[in-house]
Design a protein around this motif. Structure first.
Motif, PDB file in Angstrom:
ATOM      1  N   GLY A  71      28.125  80.753 -15.731  1.00  0.00           N
ATOM      2  CA  GLY A  71      26.873  80.252 -16.409  1.00  0.00           C
ATOM      3  C   GLY A  71      27.073  79.350 -17.328  1.00  0.00           C
ATOM      4  N   VAL A  72      26.072  78.561 -17.922  1.00  0.00           N
ATOM      5  CA  VAL A  72      26.348  77.674 -18.403  1.00  0.00           C
ATOM      6  C   VAL A  72      26.890  77.813 -20.080  1.00  0.00           C
ATOM      7  CG1 VAL A  72      24.988  75.516 -19.638  1.00  0.00           C
ATOM      8  CG2 VAL A  72      24.151  76.351 -17.475  1.00  0.00           C
ATOM      9  N   LEU A  73      26.346  78.775 -20.515  1.00  0.00           N
ATOM     10  CA  LEU A  73      26.699  79.033 -21.951  1.00  0.00           C
ATOM     11  C   LEU A  73      28.240  79.375 -22.010  1.00  0.00           C
ATOM     12  CD1 LEU A  73      26.211  80.083 -24.932  1.00  0.00           C
ATOM     13  CD2 LEU A  73      25.589  82.356 -24.114  1.00  0.00           C
ATOM     14  N   LEU A  74      28.766  80.184 -21.138  1.00  0.00           N
ATOM     15  CA  LEU A  74      30.248  80.399 -21.037  1.00  0.00           C
ATOM     16  C   LEU A  74      30.892  79.131 -20.717  1.00  0.00           C
ATOM     17  CD1 LEU A  74      30.585  83.917 -19.232  1.00  0.00           C
ATOM     18  CD2 LEU A  74      30.955  83.089 -21.662  1.00  0.00           C
ATOM     19  N   ASP A  75      30.472  78.353 -20.107  1.00  0.00           N
ATOM     20  CA  ASP A  75      30.837  76.867 -19.689  1.00  0.00           C
ATOM     21  C   ASP A  75      30.941  76.022 -20.983  1.00  0.00           C
ATOM     22  OD1 ASP A  75      32.259  75.172 -17.787  1.00  0.00           O
ATOM     23  OD2 ASP A  75      30.621  73.707 -18.170  1.00  0.00           O
ATOM     24  N   LEU A  76      30.065  76.197 -21.780  1.00  0.00           N
ATOM     25  CA  LEU A  76      30.108  75.397 -23.228  1.00  0.00           C
ATOM     26  C   LEU A  76      31.171  75.951 -24.083  1.00  0.00           C
ATOM     27  CD1 LEU A  76      26.293  75.265 -23.935  1.00  0.00           C
ATOM     28  CD2 LEU A  76      27.774  73.278 -23.216  1.00  0.00           C
ATOM     29  N   VAL A  77      31.576  77.432 -23.730  1.00  0.00           N
ATOM     30  CA  VAL A  77      32.533  77.970 -24.727  1.00  0.00           C
ATOM     31  C   VAL A  77      33.854  77.424 -23.994  1.00  0.00           C
ATOM     32  CG1 VAL A  77      33.761  80.110 -25.277  1.00  0.00           C
ATOM     33  CG2 VAL A  77      31.087  79.878 -25.067  1.00  0.00           C
ATOM     34  N   TRP A  78      34.127  77.402 -22.617  1.00  0.00           N
ATOM     35  CA  TRP A  78      35.424  77.289 -22.071  1.00  0.00           C
ATOM     36  C   TRP A  78      35.694  76.094 -21.400  1.00  0.00           C
ATOM     37  CZ3 TRP A  78      38.199  81.000 -24.201  1.00  0.00           C
ATOM     38  CH2 TRP A  78      37.737  82.233 -24.540  1.00  0.00           C
ATOM     39  N   GLY A  79      34.620  75.241 -20.912  1.00  0.00           N
ATOM     40  CA  GLY A  79      34.620  74.232 -20.218  1.00  0.00           C
ATOM     41  C   GLY A  79      35.292  72.997 -20.671  1.00  0.00           C
ATOM     42  N   GLU A  80      35.747  72.117 -19.822  1.00  0.00           N
ATOM     43  CA  GLU A  80      36.606  70.987 -20.353  1.00  0.00           C
ATOM     44  C   GLU A  80      35.863  69.839 -20.639  1.00  0.00           C
ATOM     45  OE1 GLU A  80      39.950  70.534 -20.966  1.00  0.00           O
ATOM     46  OE2 GLU A  80      40.118  72.691 -20.571  1.00  0.00           O
ATOM     47  N   ARG A  81      34.784  69.615 -19.962  1.00  0.00           N
ATOM     48  CA  ARG A  81      33.833  68.329 -20.028  1.00  0.00           C
ATOM     49  C   ARG A  81      32.502  68.881 -20.939  1.00  0.00           C
ATOM     50  NH1 ARG A  81      34.358  64.468 -14.603  1.00  0.00           N
ATOM     51  NH2 ARG A  81      36.818  64.012 -14.834  1.00  0.00           N
ATOM     52  N   SER A  82      32.380  69.991 -21.271  1.00  0.00           N
ATOM     53  CA  SER A  82      30.963  70.214 -21.760  1.00  0.00           C
ATOM     54  C   SER A  82      31.042  69.831 -23.246  1.00  0.00           C
ATOM     55  CB  SER A  82      30.658  71.985 -21.684  1.00  0.00           C
ATOM     56  OG  SER A  82      32.095  72.604 -22.229  1.00  0.00           O
ATOM     57  N   PRO A  83      29.725  69.623 -23.636  1.00  0.00           N
ATOM     58  CA  PRO A  83      29.700  69.190 -25.238  1.00  0.00           C
ATOM     59  C   PRO A  83      30.431  70.436 -26.162  1.00  0.00           C
ATOM     60  CG  PRO A  83      27.648  68.832 -24.216  1.00  0.00           C
ATOM     61  CD  PRO A  83      28.418  69.523 -23.115  1.00  0.00           C
ATOM     62  N   ALA A  84      30.889  69.808 -27.267  1.00  0.00           N
ATOM     63  CA  ALA A  84      31.659  70.614 -28.315  1.00  0.00           C
ATOM     64  C   ALA A  84      31.177  71.326 -29.219  1.00  0.00           C
ATOM     65  CB  ALA A  84      32.676  69.707 -28.791  1.00  0.00           C
ATOM     66  N   LEU A  85      29.789  71.385 -29.393  1.00  0.00           N
ATOM     67  CA  LEU A  85      28.991  72.092 -30.286  1.00  0.00           C
ATOM     68  C   LEU A  85      29.182  73.350 -30.382  1.00  0.00           C
ATOM     69  CD1 LEU A  85      25.558  70.189 -30.610  1.00  0.00           C
ATOM     70  CD2 LEU A  85      27.617  69.609 -31.785  1.00  0.00           C
ATOM     71  N   VAL A  86      29.310  74.189 -29.499  1.00  0.00           N
ATOM     72  CA  VAL A  86      29.561  75.561 -29.269  1.00  0.00           C
ATOM     73  C   VAL A  86      30.881  75.765 -29.667  1.00  0.00           C
ATOM     74  CG1 VAL A  86      29.261  77.593 -27.907  1.00  0.00           C
ATOM     75  CG2 VAL A  86      27.511  76.066 -27.702  1.00  0.00           C
ATOM     76  N   ALA A  87      31.969  75.081 -29.177  1.00  0.00           N
ATOM     77  CA  ALA A  87      33.004  75.504 -29.327  1.00  0.00           C
ATOM     78  C   ALA A  87      33.400  75.367 -30.959  1.00  0.00           C
ATOM     79  CB  ALA A  87      34.074  74.277 -28.710  1.00  0.00           C
ATOM     80  N   VAL A  88      32.981  74.170 -31.424  1.00  0.00           N
ATOM     81  CA  VAL A  88      33.101  73.950 -32.974  1.00  0.00           C
ATOM     82  C   VAL A  88      32.469  75.153 -33.665  1.00  0.00           C
ATOM     83  CG1 VAL A  88      32.417  72.479 -34.874  1.00  0.00           C
ATOM     84  CG2 VAL A  88      33.286  71.364 -32.920  1.00  0.00           C
ATOM     85  N   ALA A  89      31.347  75.558 -33.481  1.00  0.00           N
ATOM     86  CA  ALA A  89      30.612  76.736 -33.915  1.00  0.00           C
ATOM     87  C   ALA A  89      31.694  77.954 -33.939  1.00  0.00           C
ATOM     88  CB  ALA A  89      29.464  77.020 -33.520  1.00  0.00           C
ATOM     89  N   LEU A  90      32.192  78.084 -32.668  1.00  0.00           N
ATOM     90  CA  LEU A  90      33.155  79.433 -32.328  1.00  0.00           C
ATOM     91  C   LEU A  90      34.506  79.300 -33.400  1.00  0.00           C
ATOM     92  CD1 LEU A  90      33.003  80.184 -28.643  1.00  0.00           C
ATOM     93  CD2 LEU A  90      32.204  81.626 -30.384  1.00  0.00           C
ATOM     94  N   ASN A  91      34.854  77.906 -33.625  1.00  0.00           N
ATOM     95  CA  ASN A  91      36.020  77.707 -34.359  1.00  0.00           C
ATOM     96  C   ASN A  91      35.742  78.085 -35.786  1.00  0.00           C
ATOM     97  OD1 ASN A  91      38.590  76.665 -33.080  1.00  0.00           O
ATOM     98  ND2 ASN A  91      36.885  75.354 -31.924  1.00  0.00           N
TER      99      ASN A  91
END
Length: 572
Positions: A405-425
């Motif tokens: 799914g797209v949400l998990l790709d935003l969490v783990w994907g290499e080329r997806s935008p970084a906003l979700v990853a920054v929020a998790l950090n």
């Protein structure tokens, strides 16, 4: 038939062989030999000139290296040795030589070595040979290790020639061989850390032309100069705050432990070692011995060398990729918070400062360090325009995205935008700091601290949205635009508030929209914090919607855009 030793090096690491062959020529060896020997001679002449010289005056002579009684805040009185000279404290003199040679070695290895590595990568980039190295069958670790070992080869040779004098000075000064070897271990790991950082700066700073070598080595020089100034002066510098962490990046810290009661200032009796003995980590007295402080420094250098090495490998293998993967960033944030928190949990408490007051001060320092961390993470995780376009255009074809799914790709994907990853950090950092805040003995400053955690997190995710939005620009200078925009949001508001005399005490609400909201936390109210977070969240939502719209447009295929009656929209 056995291969010559130099050919064996070529078989083991061709890049190291290439560097050695190009640098260890007779002319360079002669210059390096002259530099090393002349530097040692000048150092010995300098310290020899400081020895006391007999004169015909009846006035008593005082000198640092004499052995007589020492008046208050004055050097010892010189005692005659019966041979028209003075009794000299040669042990102290040799310790001074050892210390001076150590300082020279640290500056040369770290500053000059950093410059050489960054300048070499910049030269390889200009000549186009860096891409050739990427295409060779060698592994990236082999090439990069060859660079670290080979580029500063002449610097290593200069240090090797100074090694005998350094050992003689240390042993003659009463320093045991085991302690000297321990110092070499700390110095070696510090070189590994700074050289790995130099490789990263050389790979990511190609847009600066030849300036990145001066910039990188200049930063290292200023850091070492500041730490050396502290080392040569008296006073206590173990502050019981997260700033103590910076001591672990300075190999000079172990020198006072080697020399015992020692000070370069002959007019004082205080010494730097006694202040470092107050250094604690999670309430453990890590500064109590050279074994504990040296071991912690080696572990600290090793940990951050590992993380920088991950970024270097990714950047060298694929220059267009992000410096870190999203999964790596989560572990990096957890490591950073755990390390920095260890210096904050035991604040300095005096008769004017309670534990809560000291803890809150340390919390404010933590927010500053976290701001720097997340600015680095935003730069390391945010993909460029082409990467986001490819992800948006072809993500439905990727099996991994379709499967999770797209949400998990935003969490783990290499080329997806970084906003979700920054929020998790941000969530990871807050979850580590939150228990510490809740366990403060009294509640008077808990609420302002929780407000600070909330406001700083909302500001950080807003900065990430601005940076990611600017990276969608079509201009080739979009990275500069992103850095300038975020830098302006950080620097400009405090300057305006200061110019308008809007202090955190008198106007706490406006400071909640700056990068330093902690300055006004004690004087603000809950409703003001609530309104500030609502305003920041609204700005983030608007940016996110616009970002999503632009991302969808650049993700359209050219055929779809043509059939819809318009060319593919480019955000300028």
């Amino acid at each position: 038939m056995a291969l010559p030793r130099i050919d064996q090096i070529g078989e083991w690491n061709p890049q190291l062989f290439r560097e050695i062959k190009g640098r260890l020529v007779p002319r360079n060896i002669l210059i390096a030999t002259a530099v090393s020997l002349v530097s040692q001679l000048l150092l010995l002449m300098n310290f020899s000139s400081q020895l006391p010289v007999p004169n015909e005056s009846a006035t008593a002579i005082s000198n640092r290296y004499c052995t007589g009684t020492a008046p208050p805040y004055s050097p010892p009185i010189c005692l005659a040795d019966g041979f028209k000279g003075f009794v000299i404290n040669w042990s102290l003199w040799w310790k001074d030589v050892f210390f001076g040679l150590s300082i020279m070695g640290i500056f040369a290895l770290l500053v000059v070595g950093t410059y050489m590595l960054i300048a070499d990568l910049a030269k390889e980039e200009r000549r186009g040979t860096l891409n050739f190295l990427r295409l060779t069958p060698q592994s990236s670790p082999s090439i990069l290790m060859g660079k670290m070992l080979g580029v500063p080869m002449l610097l290593y040779f200069v240090g090797f020639l100074a090694l005998p004098l350094h050992l003689i000075a240390g042993l003659s000064g009463g320093i045991s061989l085991s302690l000297i070897l321990g110092y070499y271990g700390v110095l070696g790991t510090s070189c590994l850390f700074f050289y790995t950082l130099a490789l990263l700066l050389g790979l990511v700073g190609k847009g600066l032309g030849g300036f990145q070598a001066w910039l990188g080595s200049g930063v290292v020089l200023m850091f070492l100069f500041a730490m050396t100034t502290m080392l040569m002066s008296s006073g206590s510098y173990a502050t019981h705050s997260p700033f103590d962490w910076l001591f672990l990046f300075n190999p000079e810290v172990v020198l006072p432990y080697l020399m015992g009661s020692y000070s370069l200032d002959a007019s004082t009796t205080e010494n730097y070692r006694s202040s470092l003995q107050q250094l604690t980590y999670f309430s453990m007295p890590v500064g109590s011995s050279i074994g504990s402080i040296g071991g912690l420094m080696v572990l600290n250098f090793g940990l951050w060398t590992y993380w920088i090495w991950q970024a270097v490998k990714r950047c060298f293998h694929n220059p267009s990729a992000t410096l870190l993967g999203k999964q790596q960033s989560y572990w990096l944030t957890a490591c950073f918070e755990a390390v920095i928190l260890g210096f904050a949990v035991n604040p300095e408490v005096t008769e004017w400062t309670s534990y809560n007051r000291g803890a809150f001060s340390n919390f404010q320092v933590l927010l500053v360090f976290n701001l720097l961390l997340f600015l680095g993470l935003i730069a390391a995780l945010s993909p460029q325009r082409q990467g986001m376009q490819d992800w948006m255009r072809y993500r439905h074809q990727q099996r991994s995205v379709h499967k999770r799914g797209v949400l998990l790709d935003l969490v783990w994907g290499e080329r997806s935008p970084a906003l979700v990853a920054v929020a998790l950090n941000l969530a990871i950092a807050s979850s580590i700091l939150l228990p510490w805040i809740l366990f403060w003995p009294n509640s008077e400053l808990k609420i302002p601290a929780l407000w600070g955690l909330l406001v700083s997190s909302s500001l950080t995710i807003l900065y990430a949205a601005v940076a990611q939005f600017m990276l969608l620009m079509k201009t080739p200078k979009r990275a500069v635009w992103a850095a300038t925009s975020v830098g302006g949001l950080i620097v400009v508001p405090p300057i305006i508030f200061t110019f308008l005399s809007m202090t955190p005490m008198d106007n706490p609400g406006v400071w909640l929209f700056s990068a330093f909201p902690w300055a006004s936390l004690e004087t603000t109210t809950g409703i003001t914090v609530f309104l500030a977070v609502i305003g920041q969240s609204l700005a983030f939502t608007l940016l996110s919607l616009q970002f999503t719209r632009q991302l969808q447009k650049i993700g359209e295929s050219d055929l779809k855009a043509l059939l819809s009656g318009r060319s593919s929209v480019e955000f300028r």
